[in-house]
Design an enzyme around this catalytic site. Sequence first.
Site, PDB file in Angstrom:
ATOM      1  N   ALA B  11       0.842  -1.191   0.000  1.00  0.00           N
ATOM      2  CA  ALA B  11       0.000   0.000   0.000  1.00  0.00           C
ATOM      3  C   ALA B  11       0.874   1.236   0.000  1.00  0.00           C
ATOM      4  O   ALA B  11       2.080   1.152   0.188  1.00  0.00           O
ATOM      5  CB  ALA B  11      -0.879   0.026   1.237  1.00  0.00           C
ATOM      6  N   THR B  12       0.222   2.388  -0.240  1.00  0.00           N
ATOM      7  CA  THR B  12       0.870   3.663   0.034  1.00  0.00           C
ATOM      8  C   THR B  12      -0.114   4.523   0.813  1.00  0.00           C
ATOM      9  O   THR B  12      -1.257   4.703   0.379  1.00  0.00           O
ATOM     10  CB  THR B  12       1.234   4.417  -1.266  1.00  0.00           C
ATOM     11  OG1 THR B  12       1.939   3.527  -2.123  1.00  0.00           O
ATOM     12  CG2 THR B  12       2.104   5.629  -0.969  1.00  0.00           C
ATOM     13  N   ALA B  13       0.305   5.037   1.959  1.00  0.00           N
ATOM     14  CA  ALA B  13      -0.534   5.966   2.724  1.00  0.00           C
ATOM     15  C   ALA B  13       0.334   7.133   3.171  1.00  0.00           C
ATOM     16  O   ALA B  13       1.498   6.929   3.538  1.00  0.00           O
ATOM     17  CB  ALA B  13      -1.147   5.266   3.934  1.00  0.00           C
TER      18      ALA B  13
END
Lengths: 243, 200
Positions: B11-13
């Site tokens: 993911a990317t957050a």
Amino acid sequence: MFAPQAGYDRALTIFSPDGRLYQVEYAIETVRRGTLAIGIKCKEGVVLCAEERVRKLQTEGLSQKLFQVDEHIGIAAAGYVPDARIMVDQARVQAQNNRLVYDEPIEVEGIARKLGDMAQQYTQYAGVRPFGVSLIIAGVDNEVPAIFVTDPSGTYLGYDAIAIGGGSDQVNEYLEQKYDIGMSLEQAIALAVESVKKAGEEKAEPKHIKVATIDIKTKKMKQVPDDVVEGYLKASSGEAKPT
Amino acid sequence: MSGIEQYIPGATAVGVVFKDGVVLAAEKRLALGNFIMSKGAKKVFPITEYTGAACAGMIADMQVLVRNVQAIIKMREMELHRPIKPNSVTKLMSVIMFERRMYPLLTQVILGGVGDEASIYVLDPLGSVIPDKYAVIGSGSEIAIGVIESEYKEDMDEKAAKELALKAIKASSQRDSASGDGVDMLVITKQGGREESIVL
């Protein structure tokens, strides 16, 4: 006094047919027979004051009836003081737990609620007796002074100024006349010391009066030294100005 | 293929503090190995009116964690009669994660919100807490941090902060195979939180 119905004032706290809990009422009577404790809120902070019976050869030192719960919260007790120590221990744990879990100092009402809950449990469990103390919990929440009082039934209420223990009826009447939220901390200490004298059957001596304050600026509980209390005592009897 | 990416999705957050609030954003892809399980996974969570979180890692673990924290904080709000500040929510989440350190919740979290001031914190699966002005987590974080670090300024306005967060996630969506399929965003100011969804 009241004449209790037979069997409803024994070890188990159970309702009498007219809906009373005699053991709890007796515990509240213990508080009335204890020595005086006072809490006063003012715009600059809070003052806690306790009258103590000190024997002539008793070594002086920390007060038996004033306790520090956290940096910013203190407790004054009236009634059966050993019970107060047990409740204060729980209050201290709760205060530190609040810092550990929520990363902020506990609110004064948080301590009052915890101790109220604890007192209530001891009116309901079998094989225990209610706590024989009332506690004045005073402190500063984020620059706002607060005072709460718990009693053996588990009730807790907020006050601007309150006295509990022996002679508290007269003192509360006196406080109702003299109280002003705009007082300075010095004026509040003076009012507290004067109030002790109002209730006093014995002559009020500095050794018998312990005072602590929590300033809204520092948010730290501080004991007022005995010689300073003596200054306030003398001032209230018109001998000299407080230092 | 037998890597950990078969079980823990990438993911990317990102989280960015701006002048009067915080932006939390994450992309929407849920990929297990080479297979995209979902194009609509939600990795941004409002917690209270003034706090929220974005996650990378096991989404089930994060959903359970957020529900737990929400329940406890709601009770605390009723007790204290006031909103709970981001530092308190963070510390509570940290305590829950640390208590489970022998059987950890496999999620990294950026928690942010507005209390006395706007702030964000990064939590790892064992519950360490690091406060910061901006933060990036997940498999795409190496790409996204380059964008944020080169353009972040203190006291940005809401529009600039949202654009920066979006740009960072777009960049990681281009080059990280586990990130993509749109962006969820949560903007929190003194007026409360607002959620948006952006199609790439």
